[in-house]
Design an enzyme around this catalytic site. Structure first.
Site, PDB file in Angstrom:
ATOM      1  N   LYS A  13       0.827  -1.213   0.000  1.00  0.00           N
ATOM      2  CA  LYS A  13       0.000   0.000   0.000  1.00  0.00           C
ATOM      3  C   LYS A  13       0.855   1.255   0.000  1.00  0.00           C
ATOM      4  O   LYS A  13       0.596   2.194  -0.747  1.00  0.00           O
ATOM      5  CB  LYS A  13      -0.915   0.046   1.243  1.00  0.00           C
ATOM      6  CG  LYS A  13      -1.966  -1.018   1.304  1.00  0.00           C
ATOM      7  CD  LYS A  13      -2.931  -0.789   2.475  1.00  0.00           C
ATOM      8  CE  LYS A  13      -2.260  -0.834   3.845  1.00  0.00           C
ATOM      9  NZ  LYS A  13      -1.762  -2.161   4.230  1.00  0.00           N
ATOM     10  N   ARG A  88      -9.065   0.986   9.508  1.00  0.00           N
ATOM     11  CA  ARG A  88      -8.637  -0.383   9.783  1.00  0.00           C
ATOM     12  C   ARG A  88      -9.678  -1.168  10.569  1.00  0.00           C
ATOM     13  O   ARG A  88      -9.460  -2.333  10.863  1.00  0.00           O
ATOM     14  CB  ARG A  88      -7.349  -0.338  10.602  1.00  0.00           C
ATOM     15  CG  ARG A  88      -6.129  -0.867   9.834  1.00  0.00           C
ATOM     16  CD  ARG A  88      -4.959  -0.682  10.761  1.00  0.00           C
ATOM     17  NE  ARG A  88      -3.771  -1.374  10.400  1.00  0.00           N
ATOM     18  CZ  ARG A  88      -2.750  -0.827   9.766  1.00  0.00           C
ATOM     19  NH1 ARG A  88      -2.827   0.396   9.308  1.00  0.00           N
ATOM     20  NH2 ARG A  88      -1.655  -1.512   9.577  1.00  0.00           N
ATOM     21  N   ARG A 127      13.128 -11.625   4.040  1.00  0.00           N
ATOM     22  CA  ARG A 127      13.709 -10.311   4.334  1.00  0.00           C
ATOM     23  C   ARG A 127      14.346 -10.312   5.723  1.00  0.00           C
ATOM     24  O   ARG A 127      15.426  -9.780   5.926  1.00  0.00           O
ATOM     25  CB  ARG A 127      12.600  -9.257   4.255  1.00  0.00           C
ATOM     26  CG  ARG A 127      13.081  -7.847   4.149  1.00  0.00           C
ATOM     27  CD  ARG A 127      12.010  -6.966   3.574  1.00  0.00           C
ATOM     28  NE  ARG A 127      10.980  -6.667   4.550  1.00  0.00           N
ATOM     29  CZ  ARG A 127       9.788  -6.172   4.250  1.00  0.00           C
ATOM     30  NH1 ARG A 127       9.465  -5.935   3.001  1.00  0.00           N
ATOM     31  NH2 ARG A 127       8.920  -5.894   5.186  1.00  0.00           N
ATOM     32  N   ARG A 135      11.826  -3.407  10.874  1.00  0.00           N
ATOM     33  CA  ARG A 135      10.986  -2.654  11.785  1.00  0.00           C
ATOM     34  C   ARG A 135      10.624  -3.567  12.943  1.00  0.00           C
ATOM     35  O   ARG A 135      10.477  -4.767  12.766  1.00  0.00           O
ATOM     36  CB  ARG A 135       9.692  -2.301  11.036  1.00  0.00           C
ATOM     37  CG  ARG A 135       9.583  -0.864  10.632  1.00  0.00           C
ATOM     38  CD  ARG A 135       8.491  -0.637   9.642  1.00  0.00           C
ATOM     39  NE  ARG A 135       7.158  -1.021  10.091  1.00  0.00           N
ATOM     40  CZ  ARG A 135       6.064  -0.899   9.346  1.00  0.00           C
ATOM     41  NH1 ARG A 135       6.152  -0.393   8.132  1.00  0.00           N
ATOM     42  NH2 ARG A 135       4.894  -1.270   9.796  1.00  0.00           N
ATOM     43  N   ARG A 146      -0.084  -9.455  12.894  1.00  0.00           N
ATOM     44  CA  ARG A 146      -0.722  -8.357  12.163  1.00  0.00           C
ATOM     45  C   ARG A 146      -1.676  -8.898  11.097  1.00  0.00           C
ATOM     46  O   ARG A 146      -2.729  -8.323  10.865  1.00  0.00           O
ATOM     47  CB  ARG A 146       0.347  -7.440  11.551  1.00  0.00           C
ATOM     48  CG  ARG A 146       1.121  -6.681  12.630  1.00  0.00           C
ATOM     49  CD  ARG A 146       2.365  -6.033  12.077  1.00  0.00           C
ATOM     50  NE  ARG A 146       2.038  -4.910  11.237  1.00  0.00           N
ATOM     51  CZ  ARG A 146       2.744  -4.532  10.174  1.00  0.00           C
ATOM     52  NH1 ARG A 146       3.813  -5.203   9.811  1.00  0.00           N
ATOM     53  NH2 ARG A 146       2.384  -3.490   9.482  1.00  0.00           N
TER      54      ARG A 146
HETATM   55  P1  AMP Z   1       1.237   0.366   9.126  1.00  0.00           P
HETATM   56  O1  AMP Z   1       2.473   1.132   8.878  1.00  0.00           O
HETATM   57  O2  AMP Z   1       0.040   0.903   8.383  1.00  0.00           O
HETATM   58  O3  AMP Z   1       1.400  -1.114   8.894  1.00  0.00           O
HETATM   59  O4  AMP Z   1       0.871   0.543  10.673  1.00  0.00           O
HETATM   60  C1  AMP Z   1       1.765   0.116  11.685  1.00  0.00           C
HETATM   61  C2  AMP Z   1       1.003  -0.083  12.984  1.00  0.00           C
HETATM   62  O5  AMP Z   1       0.402   1.152  13.397  1.00  0.00           O
HETATM   63  C3  AMP Z   1      -0.165  -1.065  12.927  1.00  0.00           C
HETATM   64  O6  AMP Z   1       0.250  -2.403  13.084  1.00  0.00           O
HETATM   65  C4  AMP Z   1      -1.023  -0.584  14.080  1.00  0.00           C
HETATM   66  O7  AMP Z   1      -0.488  -0.977  15.319  1.00  0.00           O
HETATM   67  C5  AMP Z   1      -0.874   0.926  13.985  1.00  0.00           C
HETATM   68  N1  AMP Z   1      -1.899   1.534  13.106  1.00  0.00           N
HETATM   69  C6  AMP Z   1      -1.706   2.164  11.911  1.00  0.00           C
HETATM   70  N2  AMP Z   1      -2.856   2.609  11.408  1.00  0.00           N
HETATM   71  C7  AMP Z   1      -3.818   2.247  12.297  1.00  0.00           C
HETATM   72  C8  AMP Z   1      -5.229   2.400  12.336  1.00  0.00           C
HETATM   73  N3  AMP Z   1      -5.905   3.020  11.347  1.00  0.00           N
HETATM   74  N4  AMP Z   1      -5.892   1.896  13.418  1.00  0.00           N
HETATM   75  C9  AMP Z   1      -5.240   1.288  14.405  1.00  0.00           C
HETATM   76  N5  AMP Z   1      -3.916   1.091  14.434  1.00  0.00           N
HETATM   77  C10 AMP Z   1      -3.200   1.571  13.392  1.00  0.00           C
END
Ligand code: AMP
Length: 197
Positions: A13, A88, A127, A135, A146
């Site tokens: 994404k 989400r 990876r 990360r 996740r």
């Molecule tokens: P991402 O970089 O989008 O994969 O987000 C990394 C982490 O941030 C996720 O695993 C969640 O813990 C948190 N996070 C990001 N966006 C959201 C969201 N819209 N709602 C809840 N947690 C979020």
């Protein structure tokens, strides 16, 4: 142009959003990036989010809705935006519906990047083995968590938009260019429809 990119962690994404930023001159609103910035800056939200993110869970809806509500109201979002990582949960999607309605804004597209989760896991494991440096939430174990959180809490968001007739799906297992042209195809289609309306 305002659009939402949906898809599990690792679907690409963020990469696709960056290319759309270049193509359409709109901003990418990545809630993951915003939270990582908050963690790095040690803000109250960051302090609360850090542990939740590290274990692969979701930050509470009220926190996320407030963050996105503030962000959408900023000047640079006026021309349009790509939501990457939000909504989400169905509760976030419903809050976003209200928020956009309050601002008199609509969405041009909701695009789900559909991927083979097992293939993604294999990619993440490779990876992790090759780099040893990832990360904190990108280890194979957290990635599995996740993905399971995605299935339970985020996959229903696609249904929310499908029920409104707004969901488009693209195959995310092709090359980066292939996925990008599929997304562009959806966007050109939605522009053509908007132009006729
Ligand atoms: P991402 O970089 O989008 O994969 O987000 C990394 C982490 O941030 C996720 O695993 C969640 O813990 C948190 N996070 C990001 N966006 C959201 C969201 N819209 N709602 C809840 N947690 C979020």
């Amino acid at each position: 142009m305002r659009l939402i990119l949906l898809g599990p962690p690792g679907a690409g994404k963020g990469t696709q959003a960056q290319r759309l930023v270049e193509q359409y001159g709109i901003v990418q609103l990545s809630t993951g990036d915003m939270l990582r910035a908050a963690v790095a800056a040690g803000t109250p939200v960051g302090l609360r989010a850090r542990e939740i993110m590290d274990r692969g869970d979701l930050v509470p809806d009220d926190v996320m809705i407030e963050i996105i509500s503030d962000r959408i109201a900023r000047d640079d979002a006026r021309k349009g935006f790509i939501l990457d990582g939000f909504p989400r949960t169905v509760a976030q999607a419903e809050a976003l519906d209200k928020l956009l309605a309050q601002h008199g804004l609509g969405l041009d597209a909701v695009i789900e990047i559909v991927v083979d989760e097992e293939a993604l896991l294999a990619r993440i494991e490779k990876r992790a083995r090759e780099s040893g440096q990832a990360r904190a939430d990108d280890t194979p174990e957290t990635f599995r968590k996740r993905i399971s959180v995605y299935r339970a809490q985020t996959a229903p968001v696609a249904g929310h938009y499908r029920a409104k007739g707004m969901l488009s799906q693209v195959d995310g297992m092709g090359t980066m260019d292939g996925v990008f042209s599929a997304i562009s195809g959806v966007l050109e289609g939605s522009r053509a429809v908007a132009g006729r309306a």
